[in-house]
Design an enzyme around this catalytic site. Structure first.
Site, PDB file in Angstrom:
ATOM      1  N   TYR A   1     -12.298   2.422   0.102  1.00 55.96           N
ATOM      2  CA  TYR A   1     -11.665   2.416   1.421  1.00 55.96           C
ATOM      3  C   TYR A   1     -12.544   3.115   2.460  1.00 55.96           C
ATOM      4  CZ  TYR A   1      -7.190   0.224   0.395  1.00 55.96           C
ATOM      5  OH  TYR A   1      -6.211  -0.695   0.097  1.00 55.96           O
TER       6      TYR A   1
ATOM      7  N   TYR B   1      -9.634   5.003   8.088  1.00 55.87           N
ATOM      8  CA  TYR B   1     -10.506   4.988   6.921  1.00 55.87           C
ATOM      9  C   TYR B   1     -11.985   5.230   7.250  1.00 55.87           C
ATOM     10  CZ  TYR B   1      -6.411   3.580   4.354  1.00 55.87           C
ATOM     11  OH  TYR B   1      -5.159   3.572   3.787  1.00 55.87           O
TER      12      TYR B   1
ATOM     13  N   GLU C   1      -8.621  -3.276  -7.628  1.00 56.37           N
ATOM     14  CA  GLU C   1      -8.658  -3.285  -6.161  1.00 56.37           C
ATOM     15  C   GLU C   1      -8.891  -4.712  -5.652  1.00 56.37           C
ATOM     16  OE1 GLU C   1      -7.967  -1.473  -3.766  1.00 56.37           O
ATOM     17  OE2 GLU C   1      -8.024   0.605  -4.390  1.00 56.37           O
TER      18      GLU C   1
ATOM     19  N   ASP D   1       0.834  -1.203   0.000  1.00 59.49           N
ATOM     20  CA  ASP D   1       0.000   0.000   0.000  1.00 59.49           C
ATOM     21  C   ASP D   1       0.869   1.254   0.000  1.00 59.49           C
ATOM     22  OD1 ASP D   1      -2.679   0.897  -0.087  1.00 59.49           O
ATOM     23  OD2 ASP D   1      -2.579   1.501   2.013  1.00 59.49           O
TER      24      ASP D   1
ATOM     25  N   CYS E   1     -11.185   3.966  -5.659  1.00 58.83           N
ATOM     26  CA  CYS E   1     -10.312   3.532  -4.570  1.00 58.83           C
ATOM     27  C   CYS E   1     -10.649   4.278  -3.289  1.00 58.83           C
ATOM     28  CB  CYS E   1      -8.852   3.766  -4.943  1.00 58.83           C
ATOM     29  SG  CYS E   1      -7.701   3.350  -3.617  1.00 58.83           S
TER      30      CYS E   1
END
Length: 621
Positions: A224, A251, A293, A113, A220
């Protein structure tokens, strides 16, 4: 028989439904009457009110009902909800949510990440360079880039907490490379239909690249933000500390949720002046990012047992997967009885029309409509009385035998109701070809056909699929699956019309009429299965008629939101658990050396809001 429960009595045909289901050729001529009749069976009403706690976006078929003012980004998120479900159901995500994800896997994820976020920040930088100087888009992108840089600092705190040196993590896995290459190529203008980098002469051309870049980044951010909120919701009533609480807090935080919303707003703003073709490009980029993803999450190396996908520990040489499913409103948008009733009404002769002596004498369309109305009212009233009579006044502890005994009364009622339909003569004279055409046009819930196709076409899976249905005419079911996905391999267990040539006589060959019949068929199929292999059974259903089968199966999955199912089940001590939280709980209990076997007859049923959840749980991506 459930047609009568779903609507008020039919007073006139509803061709708006049937035209979507049956070819208008040959004997069918339809008029546009009472379109509201269809809405009572719509995917929106059947699925959206599901009490499952996970905030999965509504089905694609519900998109048309969304306010036109909803932005492009939100529409894409709803349209590609399937990908968000599959990401959430990956082994990595389930283990992370449960808190028992191995630390070495999390360290690897953080390192990957870290590389991804560096590319993300660079993509924002490139998008900022392309943005128009005359509006507030450029500073907004700059603000988002700063937020990503702050997120990279958070990764430094992860490093300190878990003693991982990201600088030494030189190996970037292929899924990470694939995503970062895609993202940076898009931000550099390497998109189909866009001029080569460095040749973007006009401000509009440059702004278009900024829009494309945001199209590749927005999913994305939203994904998240979605996962953070859902994981945080799971921790509400959990008194135990979560080892990855800091990740979840980040998040699910207001600041990250705001950044996600801001990215979507920017995408909407940058897309306002684009053509339809250009918007299609953004949609493709958005969808591609969602799929990447999933691959990113799937690429994280797990060194532990996980409960998903179900087939992960399936051994075809030793086990066989037995999947059972109801049909009406579990697979379909409209109840099959409603379709057969519509065929009968629309094709019936008018009152003043002479009928050939050589044909089966039929009721006129007016008399048929009136008779259906009487049967409908009677069924609805008596069904409600029957449910009222079998439900305990106070909730009791789960006892399968007590529930079975109670549903015997409902079974007697269902059979009496079917006899009234047969005796009324309303099913006489229906043409088999019309039934098959109706099946070919029957609308199934999104993802249903894809799931079954993936099961039956996988020769290495050693799975059997059985449809258990109250439907009066199994030919309708066989036609629906055959045309929708070339699924002739489906084993259909339903009632059957009797025909004189190709015309129905009004009689029914009774095979599956009641909850007791269904569970008997379920047990008979298992009794006749391969004795040399161990069965893992899954039953998917939506009504009281499915309740015994749901409980007998190793895994019972409830779709839709039938109030009578929940009332009967709850009062008899059945627990309805949203599937994802149930899997997370099971993953917590799933440690090295423990058994993850599923056992039925424990009074626990799992609820879902879409077939995508069923697919993701059982088969994975």
């Amino acid at each position: 028989m459930r047609f009568f429960l779903s609507q008020s009595p039919i007073k006139s045909p509803a061709p708006a439904v049937v035209t979507a289901l049956v070819s208008s050729s040959n004997s069918f001529l339809f008029r546009l009457l009472r379109p509201n009749w269809f809405r009572s069976f719509s995917c929106d009403s059947a699925w959206r009110s599901s009490p499952a706690s996970m905030a999965i976006p509504p089905p694609k078929s519900a998109i048309s009902t969304i306010d036109n003012e909803v932005g492009l980004a939100r529409r894409f998120w709803i349209k590609f909800r399937r990908e968000s479900v599959f990401t959430m159901y990956t082994p990595f995500a389930v283990a992370l949510a449960s808190g028992n994800l191995k630390i070495e896997t999390f360290r690897h994820y953080v390192a990957q990440d870290f590389h991804f976020l560096k590319a993300f920040a660079h993509a924002y930088e490139l998008a900022e360079e392309c943005a128009d100087d005359d509006d507030d888009v450029k500073p907004a992108i700059s603000e988002l880039r700063t937020a990503v840089l702050d997120e990279l600092k958070l990764h430094d705190s992860f490093v300190q907490e878990w003693a991982s040196d990201l600088a030494k993590e030189d190996v970037v896995n292929s899924a990470t490379v694939k995503y970062t290459d895609f993202l940076l190529a898009t931000a550099s203008g390497k998109v189909e239909g866009v001029k080569a980098p460095g040749k973007l002469a006009t401000p509009f051309e440059r702004t278009k690249v900024a829009a494309y870049t945001l199209g590749a980044m927005t999913p994305c951010m939203r994904l998240y933000a979605f996962l953070g909120k859902e994981f945080q919701e799971l921790l509400k009533d959990n008194e135990d500390s979560h080892p990855y609480q800091k990740w979840i807090d980040n998040y699910s935080s207001e600041s990250f949720q705001a950044s996600s919303a801001q990215t979507e707003e920017l995408l909407d703003k940058l897309s306002v002046s684009l053509t339809g073709e250009e918007l299609d490009i953004i949609e493709k980029l958005y969808h591609q990012a969602m799929k990447l993803e999933i691959e990113f999450f799937l690429s994280q190396p797990l060194v532990q047992p996980t409960v998903v996908p179900l087939i992960k520990e399936h051994k075809p040489e030793e086990d066989q997967l037995m999947i059972f499913s109801d049909f009406d409103l579990t697979c379909t948008v409209v109840d099959s009885s409603a379709i057969l009733a519509e065929i009968a009404i629309v094709t019936a002769p008018k009152s003043d029309q002479n009928q050939p002596e050589t044909q089966i004498v039929r009721m006129s369309s007016a008399d048929l409509r009136s008779t259906w109305g009487v049967l409908s009212r009677q069924f609805t009233e008596e069904y409600e009385q029957c449910i009222e009579s079998i439900v305990p006044s106070e909730k009791v502890d789960f006892n399968y035998e007590h529930l079975h005994n109670a549903l015997e009364q409902l079974s007697d009622f269902e059979k009496r109701a079917n006899n009234r339909v047969i005796e009324s003569g309303v099913l006489k004279g229906i043409n088999l070809e019309d039934v098959k055409k109706a099946g070919e046009r029957l609308i199934l819930h999104e993802g249903c056909t894809a799931f079954f196709k993936n099961v039956v076409k996988n020769e290495n899976l050693n799975a059997n699929v059985h449809i258990l249905s109250y439907c009066w005419c199994g030919d309708l079911i066989r036609s629906a699956f055959s045309s929708a996905g070339d699924l002739q391999e489906m084993n259909v267990h339903a009632n059957e019309f009797t025909f004189d040539g190709s015309i129905s006589t009004g009689e029914i060959v009774k095979k599956v009429e009641s909850p007791i019949d269904k569970v008997q068929a379920f047990n008979d199929i298992l009794a006749n299965s391969n004795k040399d292999k161990k069965n893992l059974t899954v039953y998917i259903g939506d009504s009281v008629g499915d309740l015994l089968c749901l409980l007998e199966a190793d895994i019972g999955i409830v779709v839709g939101s039938s109030s009578s199912l929940r009332r009967v089940g709850t009062q008899f001590g059945v627990s309805f658990v949203p599937l994802y939280p149930g899997l997370v709980k099971k993953q917590k209990e799933n440690v090295e050396g423990s058994s993850s076997c599923w056992k039925g007859s424990n009074g626990i049923l799992y609820t879902v809001s879409s077939w995508a959840e069923i697919h993701a749980f059982i088969l994975g991506w």
